[in-house]
Design a protein around this motif. Structure first.
Motif, mmCIF file in Angstrom:
data_model
loop_
_atom_site.group_PDB
_atom_site.id
_atom_site.type_symbol
_atom_site.label_atom_id
_atom_site.label_comp_id
_atom_site.label_asym_id
_atom_site.label_seq_id
_atom_site.Cartn_x
_atom_site.Cartn_y
_atom_site.Cartn_z
ATOM 1 N N ILE A 160 0.727 -1.814 -0.538
ATOM 2 C CA ILE A 160 0.353 -0.673 0.295
ATOM 3 C C ILE A 160 1.178 1.040 -0.171
ATOM 4 C CG2 ILE A 160 -1.688 1.188 1.635
ATOM 5 C CD1 ILE A 160 -2.516 -1.379 0.100
ATOM 6 N N ILE A 161 0.551 1.763 -1.141
ATOM 7 C CA ILE A 161 1.641 3.251 -1.290
ATOM 8 C C ILE A 161 1.336 4.326 -0.694
ATOM 9 C CG2 ILE A 161 2.757 4.434 -2.619
ATOM 10 C CD1 ILE A 161 3.923 1.729 -2.063
ATOM 11 N N GLU A 162 1.445 5.139 0.416
ATOM 12 C CA GLU A 162 0.106 6.881 0.541
ATOM 13 C C GLU A 162 2.214 7.936 0.231
ATOM 14 O OE1 GLU A 162 -1.877 5.094 4.204
ATOM 15 O OE2 GLU A 162 -1.016 4.264 4.490
ATOM 16 N N ARG A 163 1.249 8.549 -0.534
ATOM 17 C CA ARG A 163 2.562 8.997 -1.067
ATOM 18 C C ARG A 163 1.110 10.733 -1.263
ATOM 19 N NH1 ARG A 163 7.370 8.794 -2.233
ATOM 20 N NH2 ARG A 163 7.440 10.620 -3.715
ATOM 21 N N PRO A 164 0.999 11.721 -1.172
ATOM 22 C CA PRO A 164 0.539 12.716 -1.055
ATOM 23 C C PRO A 164 -0.141 13.038 -2.735
ATOM 24 C CG PRO A 164 1.976 14.001 0.000
ATOM 25 C CD PRO A 164 2.391 12.144 0.379
ATOM 26 N N GLY A 165 0.970 12.763 -3.832
ATOM 27 C CA GLY A 165 0.624 13.099 -5.199
ATOM 28 C C GLY A 165 0.447 11.950 -5.398
ATOM 29 N N LEU A 166 -0.364 10.838 -4.726
ATOM 30 C CA LEU A 166 -0.801 9.907 -5.563
ATOM 31 C C LEU A 166 -2.763 9.431 -4.751
ATOM 32 C CD1 LEU A 166 1.914 7.053 -5.454
ATOM 33 C CD2 LEU A 166 -0.500 7.945 -7.258
ATOM 34 N N ALA A 167 -2.209 11.001 -3.053
ATOM 35 C CA ALA A 167 -3.803 10.161 -2.444
ATOM 36 C C ALA A 167 -4.995 11.045 -2.783
ATOM 37 C CB ALA A 167 -3.438 10.534 -0.733
ATOM 38 N N LEU A 168 -4.581 12.602 -3.852
ATOM 39 C CA LEU A 168 -5.518 13.297 -3.173
ATOM 40 C C LEU A 168 -5.941 13.261 -4.795
ATOM 41 C CD1 LEU A 168 -7.042 16.070 -2.929
ATOM 42 C CD2 LEU A 168 -4.636 17.678 -3.554
ATOM 43 N N ASP A 169 -6.987 12.903 -5.421
ATOM 44 C CA ASP A 169 -8.008 12.859 -6.274
ATOM 45 C C ASP A 169 -9.349 13.820 -6.253
ATOM 46 O OD1 ASP A 169 -9.106 10.988 -4.592
ATOM 47 O OD2 ASP A 169 -10.242 10.069 -5.707
ATOM 48 N N ILE A 170 -9.377 13.911 -6.881
ATOM 49 C CA ILE A 170 -10.170 15.502 -6.937
ATOM 50 C C ILE A 170 -11.895 15.233 -7.690
ATOM 51 C CG2 ILE A 170 -11.369 17.781 -8.153
ATOM 52 C CD1 ILE A 170 -8.703 17.897 -6.442
ATOM 53 N N ASP A 171 -12.309 15.171 -6.414
ATOM 54 C CA ASP A 171 -14.001 14.377 -6.435
ATOM 55 C C ASP A 171 -14.799 15.033 -6.061
ATOM 56 O OD1 ASP A 171 -13.224 11.674 -7.681
ATOM 57 O OD2 ASP A 171 -12.654 10.608 -5.917
ATOM 58 N N VAL A 172 -14.710 15.194 -5.031
ATOM 59 C CA VAL A 172 -15.497 16.255 -4.156
ATOM 60 C C VAL A 172 -14.819 17.534 -4.365
ATOM 61 C CG1 VAL A 172 -17.152 14.801 -3.950
ATOM 62 C CG2 VAL A 172 -14.811 15.551 -2.836
ATOM 63 N N PHE A 173 -15.816 19.503 -3.819
ATOM 64 C CA PHE A 173 -15.346 20.593 -3.522
ATOM 65 C C PHE A 173 -14.354 20.014 -2.864
ATOM 66 C CE2 PHE A 173 -15.311 24.842 -3.114
ATOM 67 C CZ PHE A 173 -14.934 25.159 -3.798
ATOM 68 N N GLU A 174 -14.351 19.555 -2.043
ATOM 69 C CA GLU A 174 -13.537 19.486 -0.775
ATOM 70 C C GLU A 174 -11.800 19.847 -1.037
ATOM 71 O OE1 GLU A 174 -12.383 17.292 3.662
ATOM 72 O OE2 GLU A 174 -14.157 17.256 2.572
ATOM 73 N N ASP A 175 -12.096 18.232 -2.080
ATOM 74 C CA ASP A 175 -11.026 17.796 -2.937
ATOM 75 C C ASP A 175 -10.344 19.033 -3.598
ATOM 76 O OD1 ASP A 175 -11.258 15.026 -2.115
ATOM 77 O OD2 ASP A 175 -12.498 14.906 -3.676
ATOM 78 N N LEU A 176 -11.515 19.444 -4.617
ATOM 79 C CA LEU A 176 -9.881 20.928 -4.862
ATOM 80 C C LEU A 176 -10.285 21.866 -3.936
ATOM 81 C CD1 LEU A 176 -10.265 21.709 -7.864
ATOM 82 C CD2 LEU A 176 -13.234 22.288 -7.797
ATOM 83 N N THR A 177 -10.817 22.333 -2.677
ATOM 84 C CA THR A 177 -10.367 23.412 -2.089
ATOM 85 C C THR A 177 -8.471 22.877 -1.236
ATOM 86 O OG1 THR A 177 -13.157 23.630 -1.397
ATOM 87 C CG2 THR A 177 -10.766 24.058 0.179
ATOM 88 N N LEU A 178 -8.504 21.841 -0.693
ATOM 89 C CA LEU A 178 -7.717 20.650 -0.455
ATOM 90 C C LEU A 178 -6.386 21.075 -1.264
ATOM 91 C CD1 LEU A 178 -8.021 18.034 1.069
ATOM 92 C CD2 LEU A 178 -7.276 20.078 2.368
ATOM 93 N N PHE A 179 -6.631 21.111 -3.112
ATOM 94 C CA PHE A 179 -5.544 21.290 -3.948
ATOM 95 C C PHE A 179 -5.289 22.903 -4.337
ATOM 96 C CE2 PHE A 179 -3.669 21.404 -7.717
ATOM 97 C CZ PHE A 179 -2.511 21.347 -7.899
ATOM 98 N N ALA A 180 -6.329 22.958 -4.157
ATOM 99 C CA ALA A 180 -6.266 25.045 -5.226
ATOM 100 C C ALA A 180 -6.429 26.252 -3.820
ATOM 101 C CB ALA A 180 -7.240 24.069 -6.356
ATOM 102 N N GLY A 181 -7.055 25.663 -3.175
ATOM 103 C CA GLY A 181 -7.354 26.706 -2.287
ATOM 104 C C GLY A 181 -9.036 27.296 -1.876
#
Length: 192
Positions: A160-181
């Motif tokens: 199981i690989i846990e890395r920020p670049g692999l973990a953050l997918d954009i499905d809901v607005f909260e994901d987008l906010t985490l990435f882009a502000g």
């Protein structure tokens, strides 16, 4: 080891990022998904372990002139399973909505999967954002809700690989906010 073949599934434009429909217009969702896809493809192309890339898509994707397998509408898992059978090993299946993906993430995943299976967990540790299959054997793709657990049960020695670049997918607005502000997310202005 042979070079990896990357398979990148992408939905038809009208079906992309529908869970963002209450915040983004259809055009914004398409533009967002295309920016993320271009980013994922650029990272794959820059990774020396990746020898070839194939899109799995129902329609041609603007700006992509590489290999494409047609998605015939049987559902993600059936389509990926059929594509994997055609492509062979070693195979990396990676989703197109990973805006923070980096070359080091792909290196870590393919290294961990070189002799078996490595799964990239989403940030909630429930979903699977990528799978590296050094040997596929009888592996059955099971993307969807709680896919990480379903994928893990198939292989006792799964990494199981846990890395920020692999973990953050954009499905809901909260994901987008985490990435882009928050402000940038509301405007769907992602620069990566």
């Amino acid at each position: 080891m042979k070079a990896w073949h990357a398979l990148v599934p992408i939905k038809a434009a009208a079906d992309r990022k529908t869970r963002l429909a209450d915040r983004l217009s259809p055009g914004e969702r398409i533009a967002l998904s295309e920016r993320m896809l271009r980013h994922v493809l650029a990272i794959l192309q820059a990774t020396e372990a990746i020898g070839s890339i194939t899109l799995l898509a129902s329609d041609p994707v603007a700006g992509w002139y590489g290999a494409r397998l047609s998605d015939d509408g049987r559902g993600l898992n059936a389509e990926v399973q059929a594509a994997a059978a055609r492509i062979g090993d070693p195979l990396l299946v990676i989703h197109a909505d990973l805006p923070a993906l980096a070359v080091a993430d792909i290196r870590a995943l393919t290294h961990a999967g070189r002799n078996g299976v490595a799964l990239a967990a989403d940030r909630h540790r429930r979903g699977t954002n990528a799978i590296a299959l050094g040997r596929r054997d009888d592996f059955v793709f099971a993307f969807g809700p709680d896919s990480l657990a379903r994928h893990r049960t198939q292989c006792s020695a799964t990494a199981i690989i846990e890395r920020p670049g692999l973990a953050l997918d954009i499905d809901v607005f909260e994901d987008l906010t985490l990435f882009a502000g928050d402000r940038a997310a509301r405007q769907a202005q992602i620069a990566f």
